[in-house]
Design an enzyme around this catalytic site. Structure first.
Site, short mmCIF file in Angstrom:
data_model
loop_
_atom_site.label_atom_id
_atom_site.label_comp_id
_atom_site.label_asym_id
_atom_site.label_seq_id
_atom_site.Cartn_x
_atom_site.Cartn_y
_atom_site.Cartn_z
N ARG A 1 0.77 -1.32 0.06
CA ARG A 1 -0.03 0.15 -0.02
C ARG A 1 0.90 1.28 -0.06
NH1 ARG A 1 -5.39 -1.92 3.09
NH2 ARG A 1 -4.95 -3.89 3.45
N GLU B 1 -11.30 -7.33 -5.96
CA GLU B 1 -10.61 -8.40 -6.98
C GLU B 1 -11.63 -8.81 -8.27
OE1 GLU B 1 -10.75 -8.80 -3.48
OE2 GLU B 1 -8.56 -8.44 -3.24
N ASP C 1 -3.07 -16.40 -2.07
CA ASP C 1 -3.54 -15.57 -3.18
C ASP C 1 -2.33 -15.12 -4.21
OD1 ASP C 1 -3.42 -13.52 -1.21
OD2 ASP C 1 -5.28 -12.86 -1.64
C1 DMJ Z 1 -5.50 -5.70 -1.10
O1 DMJ Z 1 -4.68 -5.29 -0.05
C2 DMJ Z 1 -4.39 -6.65 -2.12
O2 DMJ Z 1 -5.36 -6.89 -3.26
C3 DMJ Z 1 -4.24 -7.84 -1.27
O3 DMJ Z 1 -3.40 -8.60 -2.46
C4 DMJ Z 1 -5.33 -8.84 -0.87
N1 DMJ Z 1 -6.35 -7.97 -0.16
C5 DMJ Z 1 -6.65 -6.60 -0.51
C6 DMJ Z 1 -7.85 -6.39 -1.22
O4 DMJ Z 1 -8.89 -7.41 -1.18
#
Ligand code: DMJ
Length: 631
Positions: free
Chosen positions: A224, A530, A364
Site C-alpha cells: 500500500r 478483486e 492468493d
Molecule cells: C488488497 O490489499 C490486496 O489486493 C491484497 O493482495 C489482497 N487484499 C486486499 C484487497 O482485497
C-alpha cells in the site's frame, strides 16, 4: 463430491468457435447448397420430396434453436454457463449436438458499440467509448471524490475512515495509508485537488511518521505505502525529472520517502535466519520480529518483489531487489503439490508449514506475483518464475477447479488438509484476482486478437484464458446472487454429491441461487476490488463489453448500498438483506484499487496499457522496465 474436472481442450475449441460469427441459417443453407444430395436429387421427384422434407426439418430446427437463444443472446448475465456446459457434458443425442455445434453467438453489438470496441481494443490512443461509457467513467470519478471528501473531512492522516461514526482509525500502523493508497488513483483520474492534498500531506508528514511509528506489517506496508509512493513517483514524471501533474510536491519527495521506508522494511529480511522475512517491523527501532505464532503468510512474503525491484531500478541500489528476490529463489527449491503451496511458511526454518492449500487469503498473491515479477523483468533470468507459475496453474486446474450444480459455475475450491484430505467448496472473494491474472499470464498483456495475430498463444494459454472467462463469470454471479448485488466475503458451492448447509444470497431471480451458499459468518463485504480488477483485465484483453456491463452493475450496487451521505463508503455486515447493516469502515483499497479498476474498465486501453505496466497487488501501476514485453 464431483469427480470430473471441468477443463479439457474441448472447452478451448468451443471458445474459439465462439468468435467465428456465422448464423445458423447460413450454416444450414451453405451445407445444403454445397451438398452432394442437392446435385443428385433436385432433378427427380424423390429428390424434390426429400428437399421439401429437409426444408420442413430445417424450419423445425430453426424454431427450436431460436427458443433456446435467449441464454446465448443474453450474454450480459449468462454467457458460457448452462448451455456451454451441456454442449460438452450432457448425454443428449448426437443429432441434437450436431446442430448445437454452430458457434454460440457472440454478444449482439450495435454498430456504434462495435466501432467503440474496435477503437478501444485495436487503436490505442483514440478515445474508445461512446458517451455512455464516458458518463459512467465520470460517475466513478465522482464516487472517488466523494470517498476522498469523507476521508479528508473526518480522518485526514489516519489510516482509514470510519464513515458512519465520522472519525479516523489507524488499522495499519499509522502511516496515513488511505492518503498514499489513493494518490495515484487521483493522478490517473486527473483529480488535481486530491493530488495536491495527498501529495502535500505526504511531503509534510509521512517521513516523520515513518521515523516515529512502531509496528507495521511488512506486506501491507509494502503493497500500500511503498507501492503507492513508487507509482506516484512514476506517474508524476519523476523518472524524467519533471512534475507531470504540476500538483503536489516534487516527485523526488515520493522517491526519497519510499527509500527511507524500504530501508527500514529491509530489516525484516536481513534479521531473519533464512531467506523468508519476518512478518512485522518496528519502524522507529529498525527491528523486525515474527508474528505471534512464529509463521509468515506465504502470500505476504512472496508479494513484495515488484515494489523492491522497482525501487532498486530507480535508485541503482540492488539491495532491495536482492533481498526480496531471495524469497522467490528459495521458494523455487521447496517441495510443492503440483505447483501449489501451503499458506504458511516458517521464517526460522524456511519451510512451508501445514497442509492448507488455497488461493484465497494468505495464498492468493503468491500466484499473482510469480507471473507479474516475470513480466516485470524481461531482461533478467527469472524464467523459473514462469515455470513455477505454469506448474501452479496446472495444479489449480487439476486439484482445485470444479463445477457447481445445478448450473455449472466454474469455481476454485480449497484443500484445507492437503492433497490427500477432502476438498472444500469454499471460495473467498479474494480468489477473484485469479481471472485477471490468468488472462494476463495467457496474453502477457496484449489483446487476445493481437496475441493470436502474432501467433503467441499456446493451447495452454487459450485454455487458461477460457478458465479466466468462466471464473470471472462466477465472481460476477457471487454479486448478482445476493439481495444487494454485492458479493459476500466467502461463498460455498454445491457440487455433485455434496450440498453445503446454508441459505442462498437472497436474490431469488438469480439463476444461480441454488448453486451458491453463503454462510452466516461470511456475509460481509469489505468493498474489495478483486472482481472488478479481473473484469478490467479481461475487458482489456478480450474486448468483450459484457465485462464493462458487469462492472457497471457492481458499481451501481456499491453506490446504492455503501455510500454514506456525509462522505465516504462503508463496508457492510450482510449483503443478503436489504437494507444491509453498515459496518463503519472504508478500507484503503476502495480508493486504491476498487475505484481505480472501475475507472480503468471504462477508459481507453492506452491509459496504463497492460503490456507496459504491471499493477502491484494493491493496484499501483509500475512500469515494465524498458517496456520490452515478454513473449
Ligand atoms: C488488497 O490489499 C490486496 O489486493 C491484497 O493482495 C489482497 N487484499 C486486499 C484487497 O482485497
Amino acid at each position: 463430491m464431483s469427480k470430473s474436472l471441468p477443463y479439457s481442450m474441448k472447452d478451448v475449441h468451443y471458445d474459439n468457435a465462439k468468435f467465428r460469427q456465422r448464423s445458423l441459417f447460413k450454416v444450414i443453407t451453405q451445407n445444403m447448397i454445397s451438398s452432394h444430395v442437392k446435385r443428385e436429387c433436385t432433378n427427380c421427384s424423390t429428390g424434390k420430396f426429400l428437399l421439401i422434407l429437409m426444408i420442413f426439418g430445417v424450419a423445425y430446427l430453426m424454431l427450436t434453436h431460436t427458443s433456446s437463444t435467449p441464454a446465448s443472446i443474453g450474454v450480459e448475465k449468462h454467457v458460457g454457463t448452462e448451455e456451454g456446459h451441456s454442449f460438452f457434458t450432457d448425454g443428449s443425442g448426437r443429432f441434437r449436438r450436431f446442430w448445437r455445434k454452430a458457434p454460440r453467438f457472440p454478444p449482439q453489438l450495435s454498430p456504434d458499440e462495435i466501432a467503440a470496441r474496435n477503437k478501444s481494443i485495436h487503436s490505442p490512443g483514440k478515445i474508445d467509448s461512446g458517451p455512455d461509457w464516458v458518463a459512467r467513467q465520470q460517475r466513478v470519478k465522482e464516487a472517488f471524490i466523494h470517498a476522498w471528501s469523507g476521508y479528508r473531512h473526518y480522518a485526514m492522516g489516519f489510516d482509514e475512515l470510519m464513515p458512519v461514526s465520522k472519525r479516523g482509525v489507524d488499522g495499519l500502523g499509522g502511516l496515513g495509508a488511505t492518503v498514499v493508497d489513493a494518490l495515484d488513483t487521483a493522478m490517473i483520474m486527473g483529480v488535481d485537488d486530491v493530488v495536491d492534498e495527498a501529495g502535500t500531506w505526504i511531503e509534510k508528514h509521512l517521513s516523520q511518521r515513518i521515523d516515529k511509528k512502531g509496528q507495521v506489517n511488512l506486506f501491507e506496508t509494502t503493497i500500500r505505502v511503498l507501492g503507492g509512493l513508487l507509482s506516484a513517483y512514476h506517474l508524476s514524471g519523476g523518472e524524467h525529472g519533471d512534475n507531470a501533474s504540476a500538483k503536489g510536491p516534487k516527485p523526488a519527495v515520493y522517491l526519497d520517502t519510499a527509500k527511507d521506508l524500504a530501508d527500514r522494511l529491509l530489516i525484516a529480511f536481513t534479521s531473519s535466519p533464512t531467506a523468508i522475512p519476518y512478518s512485522d517491523v518496528i519502524l522507529r527501532d529498525r527491528s523486525a520480529h515474527p508474528a505471534p505464532d512464529g509463521l509468515s503468510s506465504t502470500a505476504e512474503v512472496s508479494t513484495v518483489q515488484l515494489e523492491f525491484n522497482y525501487l532498486s531500478f530507480l535508485t541503482g541500489d540492488p539491495k532491495y531487489s536482492l533481498e526480496s528476490m531471495k524469497v522467490l529463489e528459495h521458494m523455487k527449491t521447496l517441495p510443492k503439490v503440483k505447483g501449489l503451496v501451503p499458506i504458511y511458511i516458517n521464517p526460522q526454518t524456511g519451510d512451508f508449514s501445514g497442509d492448507n492449500i488455497r488461493l484465497g487469503s494468505r495464498g492468493d498473491s503468491y500466484y499473482e506475483y510469480l507471473i507479474k515479477v516475470w513480466l516485470q523483468n524481461p531482461g533478467s533470468n527469472v524464467t523459473y518464475l514462469h515455470e513455477m507459475y505454469k506448474e501452479s496453474v496446472q495444479g489449480v486446474k487439476e486439484l482445485l477447479v470444479k463445477k457447481s450444480v445445478p448450473n455449472g459455475l466454474v469455481f476454485v475450491g480449497e484443500l484445507p488438509y492437503g492433497p490427500k484430505g477432502s476438498f472444500s467448496t469454499k471460495m473467498d472473494h479474494l480468489v477473484c484476482f485469479l481471472p485477471g491474472t490468468l488472462a494476463l499470464g495467457a496474453t502477457k498483456g496484449l489483446t487476445k486478437d493481437k496475441a493470436m495475430e502474432e501467433n503467441l498463444l499456446t493451447l495452454e494459454d487459450l485454455e487458461n484464458l477460457k478458465l479466466a472467462e468462466d471464473l470471472a463469470q462466477t465472481c460476477y454471479e457471487m454479486y448478482s446472487v445476493t439481495a444487494t448485488g454485492l458479493a459476500p466475503e466467502i461463498a460455498y458451492f454445491n457440487i455433485e454429491g455434496h450440498k453445503e448447509d446454508g441459505p442462498g444470497g437472497g436474490n431469488n431471480h438469480s439463476k444461480y441461487i441454488d448453486d451458491i451458499v453463503i454462510k452466516y459468518a461470511d456475509r460481509h463485504n469489505l468493498l474489495r476490488p478483486e472482481t472488478v480488477e479481473s473484469l478490467f483485465v479481461l475487458f482489456r484483453i478480450t474486448g468483450d463489453p459484457k465485462y464493462r456491463e458487469w462492472g457497471w452493475d457492481i458499481f451501481e450496487a456499491f453506490e446504492k448500498h455503501t455510500k454514506i451521505d456525509s462522505g465516504g463508503y462503508t463496508s457492510l455486515d450482510d449483503v443478503t438483506v436489504v437494507p444491509p447493516h453498515k459496518r463503519d469502515k472504508m478500507e484503503t483499497f476502495f480508493l486504491g484499487e476498487t475505484l481505480k479498476y472501475l475507472y480503468l474498465l471504462f477508459s481507453s486501453s492506452d491509459v496504463i496499457p497492460l503490456d507496459e505496466y504491471v499493477f502491484n497487488t494493491e493496484a499501483h501501476p509500475l512500469p515494465i522496465q524498458g517496456h520490452a514485453r515478454r513473449k
